[in-house]
Design an enzyme around this catalytic site. Structure first.
Site, PDB file in Angstrom:
ATOM      1  N   LYS A   1      86.881  23.006  -3.843  1.00 41.46           N
ATOM      2  CA  LYS A   1      87.588  23.803  -2.879  1.00 41.46           C
ATOM      3  C   LYS A   1      86.240  24.840  -2.700  1.00 41.46           C
ATOM      4  CE  LYS A   1      91.477  24.083  -6.279  1.00 41.46           C
ATOM      5  NZ  LYS A   1      91.895  24.796  -8.026  1.00 41.46           N
TER       6      LYS A   1
ATOM      7  N   GLY B   1      78.116  19.872 -12.360  1.00 37.20           N
ATOM      8  CA  GLY B   1      79.098  18.367 -12.328  1.00 37.20           C
ATOM      9  C   GLY B   1      79.559  17.445 -11.512  1.00 37.20           C
TER      10      GLY B   1
ATOM     11  N   GLY C   1      77.299  24.895 -15.565  1.00 39.32           N
ATOM     12  CA  GLY C   1      77.595  25.544 -14.706  1.00 39.32           C
ATOM     13  C   GLY C   1      76.347  27.278 -14.840  1.00 39.32           C
TER      14      GLY C   1
HETATM   15  P1  AMP Z   1      83.986  20.338  -7.411  1.00 35.94           P
HETATM   16  O1  AMP Z   1      83.973  20.106  -8.487  1.00 35.94           O
HETATM   17  O2  AMP Z   1      84.874  21.526  -7.009  1.00 35.94           O
HETATM   18  O3  AMP Z   1      82.313  19.587  -7.312  1.00 35.94           O
HETATM   19  O4  AMP Z   1      85.062  18.973  -6.575  1.00 35.94           O
HETATM   20  C1  AMP Z   1      84.913  17.399  -7.059  1.00 35.94           C
HETATM   21  C2  AMP Z   1      85.922  16.972  -6.839  1.00 35.94           C
HETATM   22  O5  AMP Z   1      86.451  16.510  -5.242  1.00 35.94           O
HETATM   23  C3  AMP Z   1      86.084  15.383  -7.180  1.00 35.94           C
HETATM   24  O6  AMP Z   1      86.558  15.187  -8.540  1.00 35.94           O
HETATM   25  C4  AMP Z   1      86.627  14.805  -5.868  1.00 35.94           C
HETATM   26  O7  AMP Z   1      87.510  14.422  -5.694  1.00 35.94           O
HETATM   27  C5  AMP Z   1      87.264  16.086  -5.143  1.00 35.94           C
HETATM   28  N1  AMP Z   1      86.783  15.837  -3.293  1.00 35.94           N
HETATM   29  C6  AMP Z   1      86.131  15.568  -2.956  1.00 35.94           C
HETATM   30  N2  AMP Z   1      86.473  15.514  -1.321  1.00 35.94           N
HETATM   31  C7  AMP Z   1      88.219  15.701  -1.704  1.00 35.94           C
HETATM   32  C8  AMP Z   1      89.276  15.615  -0.425  1.00 35.94           C
HETATM   33  N3  AMP Z   1      88.497  15.105   0.619  1.00 35.94           N
HETATM   34  N4  AMP Z   1      90.175  16.273  -1.313  1.00 35.94           N
HETATM   35  C9  AMP Z   1      90.433  15.915  -2.051  1.00 35.94           C
HETATM   36  N5  AMP Z   1      89.295  15.683  -3.392  1.00 35.94           N
HETATM   37  C10 AMP Z   1      88.548  15.731  -2.888  1.00 35.94           C
END
Ligand code: AMP
Length: 395
Positions: free
Chosen positions: A197, A353, A376
């Site tokens: 996100k 994370g 965090g």
């Molecule tokens: P974050 O905690 O924001 O760093 O997000 C990590 C998560 O992003 C992981 O679980 C990944 O599977 C997910 N992620 C990375 N690339 C994609 C994508 N193209 N579509 C969906 N999820 C994604």
């Protein structure tokens, strides 16, 4: 910045906030001792000086006193890792804890019961912090993972130690590594932000734009930028309400002379599963029914080139859905590139994370300069916030 090296602990009792919030299995055995191993250097330094250690930590999120969250479960593991006997007292404040601390001899280690058995811990209660402070002569904070919380043992307690407080080795290393990226990093400085996100990374992006030369935006968050610029992203994840912000970030970056690198192609899948059908597509031309799940080959090459040209690298967030083997390739290749750049002399910091999980899973842990232990806390540092646990020692 005061560290352990500024003190001689001979005949002193060190009250150390460690992060022993370790995972346990159903038999209450420690399944990953990384956090205990990470705290060892600080503890050993104090013991070798001729001091004693009083270890305080939380474990899990108990509601009042709950035996399943008792730190007694991990005492043997801590003793194994440290190679010294570890005493345990089933209180963390009050007469019993004070008596146990008082009779500690140089070279001995005492572990207190779970701080969070008292609601005063997370409330940052001053009276509770004062009770804790009675146990030791010098306060050492070595828990980066909780440094962003103004809890009694991580922050409030420090006010009772005036000049007798310092950072443990682990926390000092975290602060130094973040400083190397955010303040003194050799140019060109690159940040790689991936993950799901945009919304969870916005404050970071805004804070680091002044400090970096290149920004790679990968993973799921890239699609918000692509759609905002008029691309077709099919069923890829996207935060429509953040598209205006994405355009603003692109403009800010341009104004500040930061080069932004967004994937040009993707591995697209027709289902969010490891055995979905896949094809390589231009990132602007993903048809409905398909979603981008990993960086494509041209993007990987482009990112490799940027990484190899950088002298300071921050990596937070995977480039694809790395939990599924079929979509882990982009993240693995990025890890390889960062490892290679590090070998060639770049400083690389991995934090937050999921990138830490990826680095461990794919074996890059010892091939980057530093892997942060605090999720965090790391993110809040990158957002430019002053962490209360750090401020309390600097005070
Ligand atoms: P974050 O905690 O924001 O760093 O997000 C990590 C998560 O992003 C992981 O679980 C990944 O599977 C997910 N992620 C990375 N690339 C994609 C994508 N193209 N579509 C969906 N999820 C994604």
């Amino acid at each position: 910045m005061k560290t352990l090296n500024d003190f001689n602990f001979e005949n002193k009792k060190a009250l150390i906030r460690v992060d022993f919030n370790v995972p346990l299995n159903e038999n209450f055995e420690v399944t990953d001792a990384t956090r205990i191993i990470s705290a060892k250097p600080s503890i050993i330094k104090i013991l070798e000086d001729g001091g004693s250690c009083i270890l305080m930590s939380h474990l899990g999120r108990p509601k009042g006193v709950q035996d399943e969250f008792s730190l007694r479960h991990i005492v043997n593991k801590v003793a194994d890792v440290l190679g010294v006997e570890v005493k345990f007292v089933d209180q963390c404040v009050g007469e019993k804890a004070e008596a146990a601390a008082a009779c500690l001899e140089p070279g001995q280690v005492l572990m207190l019961e779970n701080l969070r058995f008292h609601k005063e811990e997370t409330a940052g209660d001053t009276t509770f912090a004062e009770q804790l402070s009675k146990l030791g002569d010098i306060y050492v904070n070595d828990a980066f993972g909780t440094a962003h919380r103004a809890h009694a043992s991580t922050t409030i307690v420090a006010q009772f130690f005036e000049n007798k407080k310092c950072f443990g080795n682990l926390l000092a290393q975290e602060i130094e590594s973040i400083g190397k990226v955010m303040e003194t990093g050799e140019k060109p400085v690159l940040a790689v932000l991936g993950g799901a996100k945009v919304s969870s990374k916005i404050t970071i992006i805004e804070n680091i734009l002044d400090k970096i030369d290149h920004l790679i935006i990968g993973g799921g968050m890239a699609f918000t930028f692509v759609k905002a610029q008029g691309g077709n992203i099919g069923n890829s994840i996207c935060e429509d309400d953040k598209m205006a912000l994405a355009l603003d970030i692109l403009k800010q970056a341009k104004d500040k002379g930061v080069q932004i690198h967004i994937p040009v192609d993707v591995i697209a899948a027709d289902d969010f599963s490891n055995d979905a059908n896949t094809q390589i597509l231009d990132i602007n031309e993903i048809p409905d029914g398909w979603e981008g799940v990993d960086a494509g080959p041209r993007s990987r090459q482009q990112f490799h080139d940027v990484v190899m040209d950088s002298k300071t690298i921050l990596w937070n967030g995977p480039l694809g859905v790395f939990e599924m083997e079929s979509f882990a390739g982009g993240t693995i290749e990025l890890g390889n590139s960062i490892a290679e750049a590090t070998k060639n002399g770049a400083f690389s910091l991995v934090g937050g994370g999921d990138s830490v999980a990826a680095v461990k899973q794919f074996g890059f842990e010892n091939k980057v300069s530093y892997v942060s232990t605090g999720g965090g806390a790391m993110l809040e540092s990158l957002e430019g916030k002053t962490l209360p646990g750090i401020a309390a020692i600097l005070d």
